[in-house]
Design an enzyme around this catalytic site. Sequence first.
Site, PDB file in Angstrom:
ATOM      1  N   LYS A   1       0.810  -1.212   0.000  1.00 41.55           N
ATOM      2  CA  LYS A   1       0.000   0.000   0.000  1.00 41.55           C
ATOM      3  C   LYS A   1       0.854   1.278   0.000  1.00 41.55           C
ATOM      4  O   LYS A   1       0.394   2.321  -0.448  1.00 41.55           O
ATOM      5  CB  LYS A   1      -0.958  -0.019   1.177  1.00 41.55           C
ATOM      6  CG  LYS A   1      -2.064  -1.058   1.014  1.00 41.55           C
ATOM      7  CD  LYS A   1      -3.037  -1.029   2.181  1.00 41.55           C
ATOM      8  CE  LYS A   1      -3.851  -2.292   2.271  1.00 41.55           C
ATOM      9  NZ  LYS A   1      -4.734  -2.531   1.134  1.00 41.55           N
TER      10      LYS A   1
ATOM     11  N   GLY B   1      -9.513  -6.756   3.473  1.00 40.17           N
ATOM     12  CA  GLY B   1     -10.091  -6.106   4.648  1.00 40.17           C
ATOM     13  C   GLY B   1      -9.323  -6.369   5.938  1.00 40.17           C
ATOM     14  O   GLY B   1      -9.669  -5.851   6.996  1.00 40.17           O
TER      15      GLY B   1
ATOM     16  N   LYS C   1     -16.413  -6.619   1.191  1.00 35.48           N
ATOM     17  CA  LYS C   1     -17.569  -6.199   0.407  1.00 35.48           C
ATOM     18  C   LYS C   1     -18.675  -7.257   0.449  1.00 35.48           C
ATOM     19  O   LYS C   1     -18.391  -8.456   0.409  1.00 35.48           O
ATOM     20  CB  LYS C   1     -17.139  -5.976  -1.042  1.00 35.48           C
ATOM     21  CG  LYS C   1     -16.091  -4.872  -1.178  1.00 35.48           C
ATOM     22  CD  LYS C   1     -15.379  -4.940  -2.512  1.00 35.48           C
ATOM     23  CE  LYS C   1     -14.258  -3.924  -2.563  1.00 35.48           C
ATOM     24  NZ  LYS C   1     -13.371  -4.138  -3.714  1.00 35.48           N
TER      25      LYS C   1
ATOM     26  N   ARG D   1      -5.702  -7.345 -10.682  1.00 37.49           N
ATOM     27  CA  ARG D   1      -6.332  -8.614 -11.087  1.00 37.49           C
ATOM     28  C   ARG D   1      -7.786  -8.352 -11.454  1.00 37.49           C
ATOM     29  O   ARG D   1      -8.289  -7.247 -11.286  1.00 37.49           O
ATOM     30  CB  ARG D   1      -6.306  -9.577  -9.904  1.00 37.49           C
ATOM     31  CG  ARG D   1      -6.973  -8.939  -8.679  1.00 37.49           C
ATOM     32  CD  ARG D   1      -7.116  -9.896  -7.527  1.00 37.49           C
ATOM     33  NE  ARG D   1      -7.308  -9.210  -6.276  1.00 37.49           N
ATOM     34  CZ  ARG D   1      -8.469  -8.820  -5.789  1.00 37.49           C
ATOM     35  NH1 ARG D   1      -9.577  -8.998  -6.462  1.00 37.49           N
ATOM     36  NH2 ARG D   1      -8.536  -8.207  -4.612  1.00 37.49           N
TER      37      ARG D   1
HETATM   38  P1  ADP Z   1     -12.351  -7.767  -4.403  1.00 37.27           P
HETATM   39  O1  ADP Z   1     -13.763  -7.985  -4.024  1.00 37.27           O
HETATM   40  O2  ADP Z   1     -11.959  -6.366  -4.325  1.00 37.27           O
HETATM   41  O3  ADP Z   1     -11.946  -8.501  -5.623  1.00 37.27           O
HETATM   42  P2  ADP Z   1     -11.732  -9.320  -2.150  1.00 37.27           P
HETATM   43  O4  ADP Z   1     -10.563  -9.142  -1.246  1.00 37.27           O
HETATM   44  O5  ADP Z   1     -13.080  -9.241  -1.586  1.00 37.27           O
HETATM   45  O6  ADP Z   1     -11.443  -8.322  -3.287  1.00 37.27           O
HETATM   46  O7  ADP Z   1     -11.649 -10.710  -2.960  1.00 37.27           O
HETATM   47  C1  ADP Z   1     -10.544 -11.479  -3.036  1.00 37.27           C
HETATM   48  C2  ADP Z   1     -10.691 -12.512  -1.949  1.00 37.27           C
HETATM   49  O8  ADP Z   1     -11.511 -13.564  -2.423  1.00 37.27           O
HETATM   50  C3  ADP Z   1      -9.412 -13.163  -1.578  1.00 37.27           C
HETATM   51  O9  ADP Z   1      -8.768 -12.463  -0.574  1.00 37.27           O
HETATM   52  C4  ADP Z   1      -9.847 -14.532  -1.088  1.00 37.27           C
HETATM   53  O10 ADP Z   1     -10.109 -14.565   0.296  1.00 37.27           O
HETATM   54  C5  ADP Z   1     -11.146 -14.760  -1.784  1.00 37.27           C
HETATM   55  N1  ADP Z   1     -11.055 -15.776  -2.821  1.00 37.27           N
HETATM   56  C6  ADP Z   1     -10.002 -16.131  -3.548  1.00 37.27           C
HETATM   57  N2  ADP Z   1     -10.273 -17.073  -4.418  1.00 37.27           N
HETATM   58  C7  ADP Z   1     -11.574 -17.357  -4.265  1.00 37.27           C
HETATM   59  C8  ADP Z   1     -12.490 -18.247  -4.900  1.00 37.27           C
HETATM   60  N3  ADP Z   1     -12.108 -19.030  -5.892  1.00 37.27           N
HETATM   61  N4  ADP Z   1     -13.778 -18.237  -4.491  1.00 37.27           N
HETATM   62  C9  ADP Z   1     -14.172 -17.423  -3.533  1.00 37.27           C
HETATM   63  N5  ADP Z   1     -13.348 -16.553  -2.909  1.00 37.27           N
HETATM   64  C10 ADP Z   1     -12.080 -16.516  -3.254  1.00 37.27           C
HETATM   65  P1  ADP Z   2      -7.884  -4.016   1.430  1.00 33.12           P
HETATM   66  O1  ADP Z   2      -6.538  -4.263   0.834  1.00 33.12           O
HETATM   67  O2  ADP Z   2      -8.120  -4.825   2.644  1.00 33.12           O
HETATM   68  O3  ADP Z   2      -8.965  -4.098   0.407  1.00 33.12           O
HETATM   69  P2  ADP Z   2      -8.297  -1.131   1.385  1.00 33.12           P
HETATM   70  O4  ADP Z   2      -7.255  -0.110   1.611  1.00 33.12           O
HETATM   71  O5  ADP Z   2      -8.781  -1.300   0.001  1.00 33.12           O
HETATM   72  O6  ADP Z   2      -7.814  -2.515   1.974  1.00 33.12           O
HETATM   73  O7  ADP Z   2      -9.538  -0.769   2.333  1.00 33.12           O
HETATM   74  C1  ADP Z   2     -10.630  -1.635   2.509  1.00 33.12           C
HETATM   75  C2  ADP Z   2     -11.779  -0.873   3.147  1.00 33.12           C
HETATM   76  O8  ADP Z   2     -11.407  -0.315   4.417  1.00 33.12           O
HETATM   77  C3  ADP Z   2     -12.289   0.316   2.357  1.00 33.12           C
HETATM   78  O9  ADP Z   2     -13.224  -0.040   1.356  1.00 33.12           O
HETATM   79  C4  ADP Z   2     -12.923   1.173   3.436  1.00 33.12           C
HETATM   80  O10 ADP Z   2     -14.184   0.687   3.800  1.00 33.12           O
HETATM   81  C5  ADP Z   2     -11.976   0.967   4.604  1.00 33.12           C
HETATM   82  N1  ADP Z   2     -10.927   1.999   4.594  1.00 33.12           N
HETATM   83  C6  ADP Z   2      -9.672   1.876   4.114  1.00 33.12           C
HETATM   84  N2  ADP Z   2      -8.962   3.014   4.275  1.00 33.12           N
HETATM   85  C7  ADP Z   2      -9.781   3.892   4.872  1.00 33.12           C
HETATM   86  C8  ADP Z   2      -9.634   5.247   5.324  1.00 33.12           C
HETATM   87  N3  ADP Z   2      -8.500   5.911   5.199  1.00 33.12           N
HETATM   88  N4  ADP Z   2     -10.700   5.815   5.941  1.00 33.12           N
HETATM   89  C9  ADP Z   2     -11.872   5.149   6.100  1.00 33.12           C
HETATM   90  N5  ADP Z   2     -12.070   3.883   5.695  1.00 33.12           N
HETATM   91  C10 ADP Z   2     -11.045   3.237   5.095  1.00 33.12           C
END
Ligand code: ADP
Ligand code: ADP
Length: 473
Positions: free
Chosen positions: A136, A185, A258, A313
């Site tokens: 990050k 998260g 999410k 990705r």
């Molecule tokens: P985003 O929704 O932003 O793509 P997420 O962090 O919610 O990011 O989604 C990625 C996460 O999904 C991974 O950290 C992992 O825990 C989970 N994941 C990875 N592969 C699979 C899969 N085949 N089916 C369901 N969940 C998965």
């Molecule tokens: P991850 O790699 O776990 O996805 P992110 O940096 O994308 O981490 O943040 C995930 C979530 O955490 C965001 O969608 C938001 O809800 C919360 N978050 C992250 N940074 C902040 C911030 N500076 N202030 C408030 N909420 C935050």
Amino acid sequence: MPYPPLSPAHIRATRSTKPTMLKRVLIANRGEIACRVIRACRELGIESVAIYSRADKDSLHVQIADRAICVGEATNTDSYLNLAHVLMAVEISGADAVHPGYGYFSERANFAEALSTMGVKFIGPPVKAIEGMGDKASAKAAAIQAKCPVVPGSQGVVSSENEALEEAFKIGFPVLLKAVAGGGGRGIRRVDDAKELTRLYKLCESEAQASFGNGEMLVEKCVVEPRHVEIQVLGDEHGNMVYLGERECSVQNLRHQKIIEEAPFALLSDKTRKRMGEAAVRVAKQVGYTNAGTVEFLVDKDENFYFLEMNTRLQVEHPVTEEVTGLDLVHLQLLVASGEKLPIKQSDIELKGHSIEARITAQDPDKDFAPSTGKITRWVTPGGRGVRLDTYITAGTTITPFYDPMIAKLIVTAPDREQAVARLRSALHEFEVEGIATNIPFLRRLVKHPDYRSGELSTAFVGRFLSEASAVV
Ligand code: ADP
Ligand code: ADP
Ligand code: MG
């Protein structure tokens, strides 16, 4: 048939998606995303090779792929996350490319690097771009260089508790301590005052070290009640890059994961949408990005936006973008990975209608969302116009404790948000699962909430919903 109808430029773009270079693709993943990619390969006349763990031997992705190779026992570390096993499967399969899906090896530079030394194409960005966005702190530095606004906070990692305190006083509490290597998260902790920071600093550092193998942290201003809005980008290897609109993902659980995502963000002005899209493309270009990726932002009530991170990705929630643009993101990933030019220009891209995705998980809402396992004895899924279900489940599938609890993604699309919400409610109403607990009853209640229906959302919405619900009980 996409809904609503495509413009002629879209149809041209979807017609020309025939990757010429790829003959056989190995999918280094499981579950719904493996099925999603295998289907896209078949549609384009590309052979697919699945990998699977012993626990997944009867899984849908194994059944629908042209070939399947076992990569180990049930646990992720023995199978899907076992680098040697997966690379051996790639070698045995004779695949000329690998699609990593999301999670697993999708953001691991060493995986992409290993494939490249084997002469196998990684369907994703170049190694340097993965590295540039890998933590990050470096991602934030790239965003700053690309003149994209970032959340106020430390320039890079903080090296001590004192430095963290200094930064916190500079930007003002509340702040977040954020593991630079965190994701999904995890590794984010809110701190409300100096005393709390002193109490939590060491703990957060050792948690980050234990979870991610890296204890480094950022200090970041905690934006109160923001929206999470992200931009989908797509680039080819000839310097062309487009943004495919935004997704609003503010409906998150208490662990910042999410739950419901939608496109477009109905309350975003066209002016801000364009500024965010252009900023996302600048950030991606800054690290030499190609293929599909997502630039995540926080947006405040006044439409100020701040870069959070880039996910290098395909994302879980990519279907809502597909539904409102009429484009198939996996087709396009395969196309650009085979070295072809993007068949679409920025001016061709239009967002039509409204699409919402709800993540269906095997988690028990009555037991604090604990994972639920067992054999699914009844699986009655919603259907009809504008309803899409991305899943690997069929009646008789057994949910094991080894993997992510997400079992399906319910995606509904309608001409506007109000109708999409109605369609989502109706689809959730029809969805019946027996044999395991799911979050469906929780989702049904959530989407009935007046704030959800009106779209008055922020990342604090679910927390508030849960405390209202417990007040009622
Ligand atoms: P985003 O929704 O932003 O793509 P997420 O962090 O919610 O990011 O989604 C990625 C996460 O999904 C991974 O950290 C992992 O825990 C989970 N994941 C990875 N592969 C699979 C899969 N085949 N089916 C369901 N969940 C998965
Ligand atoms: P991850 O790699 O776990 O996805 P992110 O940096 O994308 O981490 O943040 C995930 C979530 O955490 C965001 O969608 C938001 O809800 C919360 N978050 C992250 N940074 C902040 C911030 N500076 N202030 C408030 N909420 C935050
Ligand atoms: Mg994120």
